[in-house]
Motif scaffolding. Structure first.
Motif, PDB file in Angstrom:
ATOM      1  N   VAL A  22      35.481  34.293  46.160  1.00 16.71           N
ATOM      2  CA  VAL A  22      36.168  34.556  44.900  1.00 16.71           C
ATOM      3  C   VAL A  22      35.256  34.229  43.719  1.00 16.71           C
ATOM      4  O   VAL A  22      35.226  34.962  42.719  1.00 16.71           O
ATOM      5  CB  VAL A  22      37.476  33.736  44.825  1.00 16.71           C
ATOM      6  CG1 VAL A  22      38.114  33.881  43.438  1.00 16.71           C
ATOM      7  CG2 VAL A  22      38.449  34.188  45.905  1.00 16.71           C
ATOM      8  N   ILE A  45      35.280  40.247  47.849  1.00 14.92           N
ATOM      9  CA  ILE A  45      36.451  39.469  48.270  1.00 14.92           C
ATOM     10  C   ILE A  45      36.957  39.863  49.651  1.00 14.92           C
ATOM     11  O   ILE A  45      37.485  39.028  50.406  1.00 14.92           O
ATOM     12  CB  ILE A  45      37.580  39.623  47.229  1.00 14.92           C
ATOM     13  CG1 ILE A  45      37.196  38.904  45.937  1.00 14.92           C
ATOM     14  CG2 ILE A  45      38.914  39.101  47.759  1.00 14.92           C
ATOM     15  CD1 ILE A  45      38.152  39.140  44.797  1.00 14.92           C
ATOM     16  N   ARG A  72      34.253  36.673  40.737  1.00 13.89           N
ATOM     17  CA  ARG A  72      34.557  36.357  39.339  1.00 13.89           C
ATOM     18  C   ARG A  72      33.301  36.484  38.471  1.00 13.89           C
ATOM     19  O   ARG A  72      33.352  36.991  37.343  1.00 13.89           O
ATOM     20  CB  ARG A  72      35.134  34.942  39.237  1.00 13.89           C
ATOM     21  CG  ARG A  72      35.475  34.544  37.801  1.00 13.89           C
ATOM     22  CD  ARG A  72      36.101  33.172  37.705  1.00 13.89           C
ATOM     23  NE  ARG A  72      37.489  33.186  38.181  1.00 13.89           N
ATOM     24  CZ  ARG A  72      37.903  32.638  39.320  1.00 13.89           C
ATOM     25  NH1 ARG A  72      37.035  32.022  40.113  1.00 13.89           N
ATOM     26  NH2 ARG A  72      39.163  32.689  39.668  1.00 13.89           N
ATOM     27  N   SER A  88      43.011  35.981  44.928  1.00 10.23           N
ATOM     28  CA  SER A  88      41.829  35.625  44.141  1.00 10.23           C
ATOM     29  C   SER A  88      42.167  35.384  42.678  1.00 10.23           C
ATOM     30  O   SER A  88      41.405  34.738  41.950  1.00 10.23           O
ATOM     31  CB  SER A  88      40.783  36.741  44.233  1.00 10.23           C
ATOM     32  OG  SER A  88      41.194  37.889  43.493  1.00 10.23           O
TER      33      SER A  88
END
Length: 527
Positions: A347, A305, A351, A392
């Protein structure tokens, strides 16, 4: 390497007046100024005055008041003799290193500086073994021998072509055995060395007054007789003192806003700004024993990120450069490993990393930074990191900070989940951006077990005196660091020195470790 911004102010003097002043014994204003110390401002105060306890920017003071066997004369990128007359490996395996001392060496009080004092100075570093201290630099040293009063022989337990670089660091400063305990850090606030200057007085965190050491024998050609170092809490106060004429030079800690302002208007203020290539880096450190940061997926998600260009531009106003490797640009062996692995900030990729690790809730992280070591933007930098991670939706971030001295104690005790550190190189080699951070004993005071690096790649690289021949080993070591993501680089600095217009030598004053050699500074001759 350096660019200078600023203009020279013309000074005219009538010959008849100068002759009259000299003939009558009148002290001119310029003469009076020559007798005053050059005052240097910095935001980087020493954490200790004992070399055995320091692996940090305390070295900036040490370089000027202590002496090492080897050092870096102006323009040198490899160590050259200082207290030593000569030094060299005496075997083909790089395991026996011999130094012959200069004749007549003494400490500033007149006590003899002989081979016994050299051995004592280095042995006590290993004996005291401060957590996170410079003993970590001496992992290859088996023992020190003194065949004669002027001869020192270092027996290494493994090949180490970088050992001369280690001897040139201020960590290996020579101290008087009569005033430094063999097995404890000196605590009385005194300094007794053999360097170019004597520490005349010291007010912790405020001021250090340096005067010429008349007993010094070494390579330094001093262009001034005295220097005073003023320690500031922030760049704003330091630049204000420069503009007011209370200090003549600023070094270490100039804020980005101040740099940009000086770049645009130094000439109008009778100031100059010297810009040099920097090798200092900023990075994040993750606690491997924490329930969250001990998980590789969490660390890699943070790395995925982070938007380094945004930090460099929005916080530092392009006075630093984004860094994607622990080895900075300009150092042989540099790579862009973190960019190659993670690419642009994403992001969704972050994830995915967390989801695959079974993490589907926001990860709570506490980031720590120091308030008084790396410049005024540090708080803003960590606020930007907080903003990026929380935007995020994958992290819940808390920020905490401490002054440097208590900050160091905290990370050495393992109190921080994630913390920020800066690194100013001990010597200009890729090894020094990798080795200090790995192994059981390292500069962070936190064990980092990386056997591929410590047991294979580093030993292989140290057998080779030609450092250009070990690029492959350093590239592989960086791949290990990228995969672990325990150390995440953020940016690489540039060096800025602001000075009043009548000061010369700023462009010559930084050694390869970006430590200021105060003896290079001097006032310009008016006529």
């Amino acid at each position: 390497m350096f660019n200078r911004n600023g203009r020279l102010r013309c000074v005219a003097a009538a010959a008849s007046l100068s002759t009259l002043a000299a003939g009558c014994g009148i002290l001119s204003p310029d003469d009076a100024e020559e007798n005053e110390p050059i005052v240097v401002g910095t935001t980087s105060a020493p954490s200790t005055l004992d070399p055995a306890a320091s692996w940090d920017s305390s070295w900036e003071l040490f370089r000027n008041v202590y002496q090492t066997l080897l050092s870096y004369p102006n323009g040198a990128t490899e160590p050259r003799p200082d207290a030593a007359k000569s030094c060299a490996f005496t075997d083909s395996s790089n395991q026996t290193y011999r130094c012959e001392l200069r004749t007549g060496l003494t400490f500033s009080d007149g006590d003899a500086l002989d081979a016994g004092a050299v051995k004592y100075s280095i042995d006590r570093i290993k004996a005291i073994d401060v957590n996170g201290g410079p003993a970590g630099l001496l992992g290859s040293l088996e023992r020190v021998e003194t065949p004669s009063e002027r001869e020192v022989v270092f027996r290494l337990n493994k090949p180490d072509a970088t050992f001369p670089f280690v001897l040139a660091t201020p960590a290996l400063s020579l101290v008087d055995p009569d005033t430094y305990p063999a097995k404890a850090v000196r605590q009385d606030g005194g300094v007794l060395g053999s360097g170019p200057y004597v520490l005349k007085s010291y007010d912790d965190g405020r001021r250090a007054e340096l005067v010429r050491n008349d007993h010094y024998k070494g390579f330094a050609e001093r262009r001034n007789d005295k220097v005073t170092i003023e320690y500031f809490e922030n760049s704003q106060a330091m630049v204000k003192a420069l503009r007011a004429g209370r200090i003549q030079v600023t070094f270490r800690g100039l804020a980005a806003d101040d740099v940009v302002t000086l770049q645009g208007g130094a000439a109008e203020e009778d100031l100059q700004l010297v810009e040099g290539t920097g090798a200092d880096i900023s990075y994040l450190v993750f606690d491997p024993d924490d329930p969250w940061t001990g998980r590789k997926a969490v660390r890699r998600a943070v790395a995925q990120i982070l938007d380094r260009p945004a930090i460099a531009h929005d916080v530092y106003r392009d006075t630093v450069d984004p860094l994607y490797s622990m080895v900075p640009q300009g150092v042989t062996g540099h790579t862009t490993g973190f960019f190659d692995q993670f690419g642009d900030p994403s992001v969704e990729k972050a994830r995915t990393l967390l989801t695959r690790a079974g993490i589907d809730e926001p990860v709570p992280l506490t980031f720590w930074y120091t308030t008084d070591r790396y410049g005024s933007e540090t708080a803003l930098e960590f606020k930007e990191i907080e903003r990026q991670l929380e935007a995020s939706g994958l992290f819940e971030v808390t920020l905490r900070s401490r002054p440097w001295k208590t900050y160091v104690a905290g990370y050495q005790k393992g109190e921080y989940q994630v913390f920020g550190r800066g690194w100013f190189p001990d010597f200009p080699d890729a090894e020094n951006f990798i080795a200090p951070f790995v192994g059981e004993q390292n500069a962070l005071g936190t064990p980092y077990r990386a056997p591929k690096i410590t047991d294979d790649l580093l030993p292989r690289s140290r057998r080779e005196s030609d450092r250009a021949e070990v690029v492959e080993e350093f590239e592989e070591a960086q791949r290990v660091l990228v995969d672990d993501a325990r150390l995440v680089p953020l940016w690489q600095g540039r060096q800025y020195v602001a000075a009043s217009e009548d000061i010369s030598g700023a462009e010559r004053a930084l050694d390869p470790s970006t430590i200021m050699m105060m003896w290079e500074l001097h006032r310009k001759t008016s006529w």
